[in-house]
Design an enzyme around this catalytic site. Structure first.
Site, mmCIF file in Angstrom:
data_model
loop_
_atom_site.group_PDB
_atom_site.id
_atom_site.type_symbol
_atom_site.label_atom_id
_atom_site.label_comp_id
_atom_site.label_asym_id
_atom_site.label_seq_id
_atom_site.Cartn_x
_atom_site.Cartn_y
_atom_site.Cartn_z
ATOM 1 N N HIS A 122 0.809 -1.190 -0.042
ATOM 2 C CA HIS A 122 0.153 0.163 -0.111
ATOM 3 C C HIS A 122 0.806 1.379 0.120
ATOM 4 O O HIS A 122 2.387 1.243 0.454
ATOM 5 C CB HIS A 122 -0.889 -0.093 1.224
ATOM 6 C CG HIS A 122 -1.969 0.914 1.363
ATOM 7 N ND1 HIS A 122 -1.794 2.447 1.767
ATOM 8 C CD2 HIS A 122 -3.232 0.841 1.188
ATOM 9 C CE1 HIS A 122 -2.893 3.086 1.711
ATOM 10 N NE2 HIS A 122 -3.751 2.124 1.531
ATOM 11 N N ASP A 199 3.150 -3.861 8.227
ATOM 12 C CA ASP A 199 1.840 -3.286 7.811
ATOM 13 C C ASP A 199 0.633 -4.217 8.207
ATOM 14 O O ASP A 199 0.462 -5.240 7.270
ATOM 15 C CB ASP A 199 1.677 -2.761 6.394
ATOM 16 C CG ASP A 199 0.306 -2.117 6.049
ATOM 17 O OD1 ASP A 199 -0.615 -2.210 6.849
ATOM 18 O OD2 ASP A 199 0.305 -1.665 4.743
ATOM 19 N N GLN A 202 -4.750 -5.082 7.194
ATOM 20 C CA GLN A 202 -5.357 -6.211 6.277
ATOM 21 C C GLN A 202 -5.478 -7.434 6.935
ATOM 22 O O GLN A 202 -6.216 -8.308 6.496
ATOM 23 C CB GLN A 202 -4.954 -6.218 4.966
ATOM 24 C CG GLN A 202 -5.367 -4.790 3.968
ATOM 25 C CD GLN A 202 -6.451 -4.606 3.859
ATOM 26 O OE1 GLN A 202 -7.590 -5.296 4.064
ATOM 27 N NE2 GLN A 202 -6.756 -3.136 3.858
ATOM 28 N N LYS A 225 -10.694 -0.735 10.310
ATOM 29 C CA LYS A 225 -10.763 -1.749 9.457
ATOM 30 C C LYS A 225 -11.199 -3.111 10.340
ATOM 31 O O LYS A 225 -11.486 -3.829 9.744
ATOM 32 C CB LYS A 225 -9.334 -1.883 8.771
ATOM 33 C CG LYS A 225 -9.258 -1.097 7.625
ATOM 34 C CD LYS A 225 -7.694 -1.356 6.988
ATOM 35 C CE LYS A 225 -7.364 -0.268 6.154
ATOM 36 N NZ LYS A 225 -8.213 0.300 4.967
ATOM 37 N N CYS A 365 -4.770 2.522 -3.732
ATOM 38 C CA CYS A 365 -3.321 3.084 -3.239
ATOM 39 C C CYS A 365 -2.269 2.128 -3.295
ATOM 40 O O CYS A 365 -1.539 1.854 -2.342
ATOM 41 C CB CYS A 365 -3.518 3.273 -1.632
ATOM 42 S SG CYS A 365 -4.964 4.885 -1.331
#
Length: 411
Positions: A122, A199, A202, A225, A365
């Site tokens: 991302h 990261d 997700q 999220k 993104c």
């Protein structure tokens, strides 16, 4: 086990019609909806306990502080951090990664060092490292992908060398739906003296996370999220690293004592949290963690895997539909990016919206990834535990109807 039809009743927003059709919300990779328990927690704070934290001795301030710091402890337990001092509240994954790049990166990356990321990242996990490389005259390197869209581990072993200072990778891709072997990659990074940044935007909402087992040095994720409000996120960092790092924002809350010409910083985690924090957001995140924990993260992960196993073959059977990422449903998360031949993804998303189905269209993104895939944009359906097989069927039928309309002008 997950009973999505019952769970849906916890999410008031899902009980509505869009364009005269029952809403099917499939944009969960962008943001998830909020259960009534989270909405109630926000309402209770503003109705009963609204006060600043850490600063007052009156009852409302003490109650607000207690609930705010209790949320930090819930985060610690949720990701299996060792101490609450390792849990920093931020505005979200983007802020968390920027803090690492600005604080750790500026202090410890030297000219000639290498920073390693991948093509599936991302923008939030690309641009901060680009800027760090420019500031420090370091080299930014990319790990290639396999034909299936998974991380090429052989190339990872080539890219990560003794010159590598930082490896930063997504735990799960927001486009390809792949899960990366973070534990293995953290071990590889550490063998070369590098730190491992993850990261987790997700991954954290969809599966159990144990940062100690992963042995990552930093782990970033966002509340919105995972059923929490927007504007609240987390940066986990190993305490010895956080102790060495300097804050990058300055003001109230993060100080120990302010002299006329210099200041000293508070202890962890507060030395990084300048100013009045997002108190309601943190409390909402704590409520979201309570809700997710009651469902069980392993149950959530298993249920979403079942949904993908159900819908992916149906999508793969549509002629002219290209799906990006692994073809095996067992090798991917609930993120499915696709294109219909001859139809722009924005048109696909608009047509689906007319059927009450919310998907995302664009570059997500992740422009370097889409350039790597040689496509300008994709449509993306992303599932969560409140989606059902009926939602999957609605998506499949709407894609077929969209294809028919654009080819023949009829539905």
């Amino acid at each position: 086990m997950i009973d999505a039809r019952t769970i849906r009743k916890d999410f008031p927003i899902l009980d509505q019609q869009v364009n005269d059709e029952p809403l099917v919300y499939l944009d969960n990779a962008a943001t998830t909806q909020k259960p009534q328990a989270v909405l109630d927690a926000l309402n209770d704070y503003y109705h009963k306990d609204n006060a600043n934290v850490h600063r007052g001795v009156h009852t409302l301030a003490e109650r607000a502080t207690h609930t705010y710091e209790a949320a930090r402890e819930k985060v610690r337990a949720f990701i299996h951090a060792n101490k609450t001092a390792e849990v920093l509240f931020t505005r979200g994954t983007t802020t968390s990664l920027n803090w690492v790049a600005r604080s750790y990166g500026d202090a410890f990356v030297k000219e000639g060092d290498e920073i390693v990321i991948s093509y599936m990242e991302h923008h939030s996990n690309i641009v901060p490292w680009q800027q760090l490389a420019i500031r420090k005259k370091a080299t930014l390197k990319y790990i290639s992908l396999t034909a299936e869209g998974t991380l090429d581990l052989e190339d990872a072993r080539r890219q990560i060398t003794d010159k590598t200072a930082i490896v930063s990778l997504a735990h799960a891709s927001n486009v390809l739906g792949v899960l990366n072997p973070i534990k293995e990659l953290a071990s590889l990074a550490h063998q070369h003296g590098a730190i491992m940044v993850v990261d987790g935007a997700q991954a954290t909402p969809h599966m159990a996370i144990d940062v100690q087992d992963l042995d990552c040095d930093f782990y970033a994720f966002s509340g919105h999220k995972m059923c929490a409000p927007t504007g609240i996120g987390v940066l986990y960092g190993k305490r010895p690293l956080l102790e060495q790092m300097e804050p990058i924002e300055f003001g109230g809350e993060m100080i120990d004592f302010v002299y006329l010409q210099e200041s000293t910083w508070s202890e962890l985690p507060w030395k990084f949290e300048a100013g009045t924090p997002n108190i309601a957001g943190a409390i909402g995140l704590g409520a979201a963690i309570d809700y997710l924990s009651e469902l069980g993260m392993n149950h959530i992960h298993h249920y979403e895997a079942q949904l993908v196993q159900y819908v992916l073959p149906k999508l793969q059977a549509i002629e002219g539909l290209t799906i990006y990422g692994p073809s095996d449903p067992l090798q991917r998360t609930g993120v499915i990016a696709f294109n219909l031949e001859g139809i722009h993804p924005h048109d696909v998303a608009t047509a689906l919206d007319m059927e009450g189905i919310a998907v995302r269209a664009g570059h997500h993104c992740a422009q370097p990834l889409l350039s790597y895939l040689t496509v300008p944009a994709t449509a993306r359906a992303s599932f969560y535990f409140y989606n059902t097989e009926a939602d999957c069927d609605r998506l499949v039928e709407a894609i077929k109807a969209t294809k028919e309309f654009f080819q023949h002008g009829t539905i």
